[in-house]
Every structure is written in C-alpha cells, then in structure tokens.
Design an enzyme around this catalytic site. Sequence first.
Site, PDB file in Angstrom:
ATOM      1  N   LYS A 199      10.530  -9.317   5.926  1.00 42.02           N
ATOM      2  CA  LYS A 199      10.128  -8.807   4.608  1.00 42.02           C
ATOM      3  C   LYS A 199      11.356  -8.327   3.833  1.00 42.02           C
ATOM      4  O   LYS A 199      11.501  -8.592   2.641  1.00 42.02           O
ATOM      5  CB  LYS A 199       9.100  -7.670   4.768  1.00 42.02           C
ATOM      6  N   GLN A 243       4.169  -0.533   7.746  1.00 42.66           N
ATOM      7  CA  GLN A 243       3.843  -1.599   8.689  1.00 42.66           C
ATOM      8  C   GLN A 243       2.823  -1.126   9.724  1.00 42.66           C
ATOM      9  O   GLN A 243       2.984  -0.064  10.330  1.00 42.66           O
ATOM     10  CB  GLN A 243       5.136  -2.085   9.379  1.00 42.66           C
ATOM     11  N   ASP A 249       0.070  -3.813  -0.366  1.00 40.42           N
ATOM     12  CA  ASP A 249      -0.698  -4.481   0.692  1.00 40.42           C
ATOM     13  C   ASP A 249      -2.145  -4.732   0.247  1.00 40.42           C
ATOM     14  O   ASP A 249      -2.863  -5.495   0.894  1.00 40.42           O
ATOM     15  CB  ASP A 249      -0.753  -3.577   1.941  1.00 40.42           C
TER      16      ASP A 249
HETATM   17  N1  GUN Z   1       0.604  -5.714  10.167  1.00 42.02           N
HETATM   18  C1  GUN Z   1       0.164  -6.991  10.283  1.00 42.02           C
HETATM   19  N2  GUN Z   1      -0.038  -7.533   9.067  1.00 42.02           N
HETATM   20  C2  GUN Z   1       0.272  -6.592   8.165  1.00 42.02           C
HETATM   21  C3  GUN Z   1       0.271  -6.561   6.733  1.00 42.02           C
HETATM   22  O1  GUN Z   1      -0.089  -7.521   6.039  1.00 42.02           O
HETATM   23  N3  GUN Z   1       0.692  -5.388   6.178  1.00 42.02           N
HETATM   24  C4  GUN Z   1       1.060  -4.310   6.911  1.00 42.02           C
HETATM   25  N4  GUN Z   1       1.417  -3.219   6.261  1.00 42.02           N
HETATM   26  N5  GUN Z   1       1.052  -4.313   8.227  1.00 42.02           N
HETATM   27  C5  GUN Z   1       0.680  -5.444   8.847  1.00 42.02           C
END
Ligand code: GUN
Length: 281
Positions: A53, A97, A120
């Site tokens: 990311k 995350q 998100d």
């Molecule tokens: N963990 C797995 N997928 C995601 C996501 O799309 N966003 C976040 N914040 N954590 C994750």
Amino acid sequence: MSTVIDGKALAAKLRGQIRERAEAFRAERGFEIGLAVVLVGEDPASQVYVRNKIKACEEAGIRSFSYHLPADAAEAEVIALVDELVASDKVHGILVQLPLPRHIDERKVLARIPARKDVDGFCAENVGNLAMNRETIVACTPFGVMKMLEEYGIDPRGKSAVVLGRSNIVGKPMAMLLVNADATVTVCHSKTKNLKEVCAAADILVVAIGRAKFVTADMVKEGAVVIDVGMDRDENGKLCGDVDYENVKDKASYITPVPGGVGPMTITMLLYNTVLAASRS
Ligand code: GUN
C-alpha cells in the site's frame, strides 16, 4: 474459451489516472494528498499488504504516513494515534490494517475514524450510504470488482449474482453494490444449504470464502462470470485463489486469475478513495 480479466492491466491504467488527479490536487492546493497507514503487530501477511500500500502511494504521488506499533501496544495508544491522524490536515485518509491483535477492540478503534477519512469504507455511515445507494466511500475490494465488471462491459442488471462469503469487508458490500447495479443477489456462507446448486445457477459468481480452490467446475454455470477474491496457498504452498482456476476457466465466459486479478484492484481503489476523500476536504 473464457476471457481472463486482467486486473493488473486495469489497475495500471487506473493508477495512471489517479496519479494525474493527485498531481492536479497538489498544483491546486499546494500540498500533497496524504494517507496514513497504521499497522499493529507482526502479522506477516499484514506487513506485506501494508508495504504494498505504501509503495503504491509513492507511485501514485500520494504521501504516505506509516505507523508500526508493537503487538503489545495498548488499545488506548492505538486510539490516541488514530485521534491524532483524524486531527491532522495533512492526512486525508486513515487505514488501520486488520486484523488487530486480539487484546484490541477493532470496533472501538475503527469508530474513531470519521466517514470523511474512512478510505476503507468500513464505518457505519459509509456502509449505510452504500445500503441506501447514496454517494459514499466504498470498501476497496468490492469496489475494485465493480470496476472490473464495468471495464469488461459486464452489466449486472437483471443477472443472477451469487456472492460466496458474507464478511463486512467483501461479501456484504459486494452484495449491496450488485443490488444497486440491479442484479438479483444471493449471499451464501458456511450454513447455506445446497451451496453447489445455488452457485451453479449464478450468471455472476463472486467468491470470497478464503478456502483454496473451493469452487470447482461443477459449481459453475456454463458461461458464468467468475470473480475470485481469494488469496490462498495450495497443497504445494503456491499462491492460488478460492476457485479451482484450471478446471473452471473453460466453463466461465470471464474469469479473474490469482494472482493478477482482484488483488491489484484492491490497492488501486484504496488510492482512488484517498483521492476522493482529499478532493472532498
Ligand atoms: N485486512 C485485509 N483486508 C483489509 C482491507 O481491505 N483493509 C484493512 N484496513 N485491513 C484489511
């Protein structure tokens, strides 16, 4: 013969457009778009996702603010960090995350992120707006799936869509997006009876169940569109999806590979959402 939906190529195209928008934002406002990424603990998969990311932000001209707290960080410490990021003018989007270590209440932490910075699309306000088919920030993975369908001229209207998996991150928002696009949607999960038959009736089958090669050819209708959200390891430790790709690919009209399908689109839509959040600020 099926058409392979190339998520990598579409992601590259969209990231080019996102970069242009990020540059225009900077030229107009005199500062960069900022995304804060918070990782707590040492989960290896999460570390890879977060690294990807941050790298994607750099390439798109978005400034990233990365925070890595130890696995034993107190809940109050994580909340204090999120509050600080909410208050910062430099940060337009906040991503915590998941999963968080077990001693931290995920809901409490996420509740601190206001809808305007919730890139998100996880918070109740953004999810509620999606349910009501109003303008919102949409969860990245299902949003990416919709972009793929659009790119390949696949219109869900009037089609029978089956979503396998009911998570808050993928299954539920995916179902809402497909309903909003006028599909007739069925959501399946571990308690669903006649799963095989339900899946085999789908014109569009979206699989997010987290089990390697779970969907076999007999669960897929001839000519169906098959979207694989899975990211698993097969018996040899090789990366694969939730769909038995080799056996399903000849039956499907369109199919996403793993890797190179939905995966690159998820991060792309995070960048997209960050630009959207910044442009509304
Ligand atoms: N963990 C797995 N997928 C995601 C996501 O799309 N966003 C976040 N914040 N954590 C994750």
